[in-house]
Design an enzyme around this catalytic site. Sequence first.
Site, PDB file in Angstrom:
ATOM      1  CD  GLN A  25       9.942   6.500 -12.786  1.00  0.00           C
ATOM      2  OE1 GLN A  25       8.794   6.109 -12.679  1.00  0.00           O
ATOM      3  NE2 GLN A  25      10.726   6.128 -13.777  1.00  0.00           N
ATOM      4  CB  SER A  43       4.470  -6.356   1.717  1.00  0.00           C
ATOM      5  OG  SER A  43       3.707  -7.056   0.779  1.00  0.00           O
ATOM      6  CG  LEU A  50       2.148  -9.520  -3.437  1.00  0.00           C
ATOM      7  CD1 LEU A  50       1.076  -9.151  -2.420  1.00  0.00           C
ATOM      8  CD2 LEU A  50       2.244 -11.024  -3.602  1.00  0.00           C
ATOM      9  CD  GLU A  68      11.685   6.031  -8.633  1.00  0.00           C
ATOM     10  OE1 GLU A  68      12.861   6.419  -8.556  1.00  0.00           O
ATOM     11  OE2 GLU A  68      10.726   6.796  -8.823  1.00  0.00           O
ATOM     12  NE  ARG A  69       6.232   3.788  -2.081  1.00  0.00           N
ATOM     13  CZ  ARG A  69       5.479   2.916  -1.406  1.00  0.00           C
ATOM     14  NH1 ARG A  69       4.520   2.249  -2.001  1.00  0.00           N
ATOM     15  NH2 ARG A  69       5.672   2.733  -0.123  1.00  0.00           N
ATOM     16  NE  ARG A  70       4.960  -1.785  -7.739  1.00  0.00           N
ATOM     17  CZ  ARG A  70       4.390  -1.645  -8.919  1.00  0.00           C
ATOM     18  NH1 ARG A  70       4.186  -2.693  -9.673  1.00  0.00           N
ATOM     19  NH2 ARG A  70       3.996  -0.481  -9.347  1.00  0.00           N
ATOM     20  CD  GLU A 103       2.361   2.634 -10.970  1.00  0.00           C
ATOM     21  OE1 GLU A 103       3.458   3.105 -10.659  1.00  0.00           O
ATOM     22  OE2 GLU A 103       2.169   1.460 -11.285  1.00  0.00           O
ATOM     23  NE  ARG A 107       2.033   5.189  -5.268  1.00  0.00           N
ATOM     24  CZ  ARG A 107       2.465   4.671  -6.394  1.00  0.00           C
ATOM     25  NH1 ARG A 107       2.374   5.354  -7.494  1.00  0.00           N
ATOM     26  NH2 ARG A 107       2.977   3.469  -6.412  1.00  0.00           N
TER      27      ARG A 107
END
Length: 185
Positions: A25, A43, A50, A68-70, A103, A107
């Site tokens: 990534q 969360s 979400l 990737e974090r999700r 994306e 950040r």
Amino acid sequence: MATKKTVVNPEFLYLPLGSILVEEQIRSGIDTEGESFKALMSSIKNRGVLEPALVTPKDDKYLLLCGERRFLAAQKLGLDSIPARIVSTITQKDEILAYQLTENLQREDLNPIDQAKGILAFIQARHPDKGYDVDGVMSELMWYMRKPEDVSEEVVATVATTLEIVGKSIKTLYNGLSLLKLSDE
């Protein structure tokens, strides 16, 4: 009263985590022990994922484009699946990098080196035949700033697309890439 029709969209599915491939990534690494990641896990544990991950079909699986974090948080929580948006039109490396850059550049915590690496990889993917290294890309950007009429149409199009993705000036783009020339220290 008008009736609303329910539309089923096959582009959004819950995909088994095992069916998702995670390749390199834009970000050089995700701190899965930091507070931000732990907050994401909390969360997801309390509310679920979400925002869907973004994937594209690859062989008999799906390649992770964004999220990737999700994905990692869902994996650590032992979830079986994750909501995903399937984009079947993304197949080229430069298209994948464009999505990841878009994306990740939104950040605040993406470090400038990762940004520069992502931008360099995007430009290299758009022009694999040119064999660009950092110096080659910086040289093209310098020519673009000084004498854009002397730069090939393909490079002009790539620079324009890159500037659109990153939302910064060409000078900022050039300066960011120059970070890749610094020593590791």
